[in-house]
Design a protein around this motif. Structure first.
Motif, PDB file in Angstrom:
ATOM      1  N   PRO A 108       2.997  13.454 -18.780  1.00 29.67           N
ATOM      2  CA  PRO A 108       1.711  13.823 -18.196  1.00 29.67           C
ATOM      3  C   PRO A 108       1.217  15.161 -18.733  1.00 29.67           C
ATOM      4  CG  PRO A 108       3.262  13.104 -16.504  1.00 29.67           C
ATOM      5  CD  PRO A 108       4.053  13.290 -17.763  1.00 29.67           C
ATOM      6  N   THR A 111       2.571  18.690 -15.723  1.00 22.98           N
ATOM      7  CA  THR A 111       3.915  18.396 -15.256  1.00 22.98           C
ATOM      8  C   THR A 111       4.773  19.623 -15.527  1.00 22.98           C
ATOM      9  OG1 THR A 111       5.666  16.712 -15.242  1.00 22.98           O
ATOM     10  CG2 THR A 111       4.785  17.341 -17.396  1.00 22.98           C
ATOM     11  N   LEU A 131      -3.418  13.060 -16.266  1.00 21.30           N
ATOM     12  CA  LEU A 131      -3.360  12.559 -14.905  1.00 21.30           C
ATOM     13  C   LEU A 131      -4.742  12.057 -14.492  1.00 21.30           C
ATOM     14  CD1 LEU A 131      -1.267  15.319 -13.066  1.00 21.30           C
ATOM     15  CD2 LEU A 131      -0.444  13.165 -14.020  1.00 21.30           C
ATOM     16  N   PHE A 135      -5.112  13.649  -9.653  1.00 22.88           N
ATOM     17  CA  PHE A 135      -3.844  14.241 -10.103  1.00 22.88           C
ATOM     18  C   PHE A 135      -2.638  13.307  -9.947  1.00 22.88           C
ATOM     19  CE2 PHE A 135      -6.468  17.985  -9.170  1.00 22.88           C
ATOM     20  CZ  PHE A 135      -6.400  18.623 -10.416  1.00 22.88           C
ATOM     21  N   SER A 136      -2.870  12.027  -9.793  1.00 24.85           N
ATOM     22  CA  SER A 136      -1.768  11.070  -9.744  1.00 24.85           C
ATOM     23  C   SER A 136      -1.444  10.588 -11.161  1.00 24.85           C
ATOM     24  CB  SER A 136      -2.134   9.879  -8.860  1.00 24.85           C
ATOM     25  OG  SER A 136      -3.239   9.172  -9.403  1.00 24.85           O
ATOM     26  N   ILE A 137      -0.203  10.095 -11.334  1.00 26.18           N
ATOM     27  CA  ILE A 137       0.213   9.458 -12.575  1.00 26.18           C
ATOM     28  C   ILE A 137      -0.190   7.995 -12.522  1.00 26.18           C
ATOM     29  CG2 ILE A 137       2.218   8.729 -13.930  1.00 26.18           C
ATOM     30  CD1 ILE A 137       3.634  11.276 -13.028  1.00 26.18           C
ATOM     31  N   CYS A 138      -0.844   7.506 -13.573  1.00 26.86           N
ATOM     32  CA  CYS A 138      -1.286   6.114 -13.635  1.00 26.86           C
ATOM     33  C   CYS A 138      -0.284   5.319 -14.482  1.00 26.86           C
ATOM     34  CB  CYS A 138      -2.667   6.008 -14.262  1.00 26.86           C
ATOM     35  SG  CYS A 138      -3.972   6.809 -13.317  1.00 26.86           S
ATOM     36  N   PHE A 154       8.658  12.106 -16.976  1.00 25.98           N
ATOM     37  CA  PHE A 154       7.774  12.659 -15.951  1.00 25.98           C
ATOM     38  C   PHE A 154       8.630  13.088 -14.772  1.00 25.98           C
ATOM     39  CE2 PHE A 154       7.826   8.016 -15.630  1.00 25.98           C
ATOM     40  CZ  PHE A 154       8.255   7.805 -14.324  1.00 25.98           C
ATOM     41  N   ASN A 156       9.151  13.262 -10.729  1.00 26.00           N
ATOM     42  CA  ASN A 156       8.768  12.483  -9.551  1.00 26.00           C
ATOM     43  C   ASN A 156       9.593  12.927  -8.345  1.00 26.00           C
ATOM     44  OD1 ASN A 156       7.029  10.246  -8.643  1.00 26.00           O
ATOM     45  ND2 ASN A 156       8.976   9.346  -8.016  1.00 26.00           N
ATOM     46  N   ASN A 158       5.995  14.881  -8.915  1.00 27.10           N
ATOM     47  CA  ASN A 158       5.560  15.645 -10.073  1.00 27.10           C
ATOM     48  C   ASN A 158       5.470  17.128  -9.723  1.00 27.10           C
ATOM     49  OD1 ASN A 158       4.755  16.017 -12.710  1.00 27.10           O
ATOM     50  ND2 ASN A 158       2.642  15.379 -12.370  1.00 27.10           N
ATOM     51  N   THR A 161       2.190  19.363  -8.854  1.00 28.39           N
ATOM     52  CA  THR A 161       1.289  18.738  -7.874  1.00 28.39           C
ATOM     53  C   THR A 161       2.005  18.318  -6.594  1.00 28.39           C
ATOM     54  OG1 THR A 161       1.621  16.482  -8.712  1.00 28.39           O
ATOM     55  CG2 THR A 161      -0.095  17.827  -9.780  1.00 28.39           C
TER      56      THR A 161
END
Length: 356
Positions: A108, A111, A131, A135-138, A154, A156, A158, A161
């Motif tokens: 990302p 990150t 992102l 601000f989410s990971i797709c 990445f 998690n 993250n 954020t």
């Protein structure tokens, strides 16, 4: 540039850690340290281990720690790779799994910044995947790629954020890239997310990285580990033993094992942090901050009426230290470690005065 340096050294941009202040009575909410301290059993293990046996080298395989982690998560000890903090484990991951010529490592754009530092150090091309606006990971951004990457990494939840993917989203990414390592850095997973260790049997390309610095309050001991398939761990150990055969000292191993075994203390203290995080988030919103949904031991917040850098500077004047990143897209956010309830109250009272 010194004439003694290797050629690549001048081009490195070292990682910048959070400030470790020398000022007394400063409320330190900038490096995501645990507010309640390690397990008493871990401290007792350190005291008991501080004896004559320290003249001997530690167990180079950290056998007791690997067994403790394996028992906790229901994996084999051969699937556990110990290291001197999760950053060292990550360094071995980059060296062992991501060096594939010109193929880029996907990560990302926002990150943990150490990933880009390691890319420079190990000469790995980096490709930043933006992102979403929230601000989410797709996951879809990591699927049906036009070229095979060197790997995917990445955090998690993250960082910075605090937002987390669900396990089914992680599994989609791993299944969509079966021929490369998908590394999930779970430094903050114990504060509300679910670990991807449970996916490794179905997705043998997943590598999960953990640290004892956050939820187990042992940042001063420098202990981390990775969990992966036996095949991947064998490669990581080959790199580790080509770099440092003794990454963990006797006291660190003893403290980490005792911490893993003290499950009741761990659960209770983690829950206290989660409760304080929910309180902090609500209080910040009352003051006028926008707070991202966090599953970590920190919150990421911005105020529409106040510049984040100025807020951080004013907080410091008032004896409160938070983290501000001067980086695109997030330069108007503050990352605030969740402290005790009293710490959160002091922070929010100070912010209320500043933002009036």
């Amino acid at each position: 540039m010194s004439r003694y340096w290797s050629q690549h050294v001048a081009g490195l941009t070292p990682y910048t850690p959070g400030e470790q202040p020398k000022i007394e009575r400063l409320l330190k909410l900038n490096t995501n340290e645990h507010p309640y301290g390690p397990s008493p059993r871990a401290l007792e293990a350190i005291r008991n281990g501080a004896g004559d046996e320290l003249r001997l080298y530690p167990d180079n395989e950290s056998t007791a720690l690997r067994k403790a982690v394996a028992e906790y998560y229901g994996v084999a000890p051969e699937q556990v790779m110990p290291g001197n903090g999760s950053d060292e484990v990550l360094a071995h991951v980059f060296n062992a799994l991501f060096r594939h010529g010109d193929r880029p490592l996907l990560m990302p754009d926002i990150t943990y910044s150490f990933y880009k530092t390691y890319c420079k150090l190990f000469d790995i091309p980096a490709k930043l995947v933006p992102l979403a606006d929230d601000f989410s990971i797709c996951p879809d951004d990591y699927l049906n790629l036009s070229e095979q990457p060197a790997g995917i990494i990445f955090a998690n939840p993250n960082a910075p954020t605090g937002m987390a993917l669900e396990l089914e989203q992680i599994e989609r990414i791993a299944r969509g890239n079966p021929d490369v390592a998908v590394v999930v850095d779970e430094a903050y997973v114990d504060f509300g997310a679910k670990t991807a260790i449970s996916l490794i049997d179905r997705c043998p390309n997943i590598v999960v990285i953990h640290t004892f610095s956050k939820s187990r309050a042992l940042a001063g001991m420098r202990v981390g580990y990775g969990v992966a398939s036996r095949e991947i761990v064998e490669g990581l150990l080959r790199v580790k033993d080509s770099f440092n055969s003794y990454p963990l000292d006797k006291l660190a191993i003893a403290a980490a094992v005792a911490s893993m075994e003290d499950r009741d203390y761990f659960a209770a203290q983690t829950q206290k942090v989660v409760q304080a995080r929910e309180y902090l988030s609500k209080e910040l919103e009352t003051i006028g901050f926008k707070v991202l949904p966090s599953k970590a031991n920190f919150v990421f917040a911005s105020h529409p009426g106040h510049d984040a850098a100025k807020l951080a500077a004013e907080l410091r004047k008032q004896g409160v230290l938070v983290r501000h990143f001067q980086a695109p897209r997030i330069d108007q956010f503050l990352r605030i470690t969740v402290g005790t309830r009293e710490d959160c109250e002091r922070l929010c009272n100070t912010l209320s005065e500043i933002t009036q």
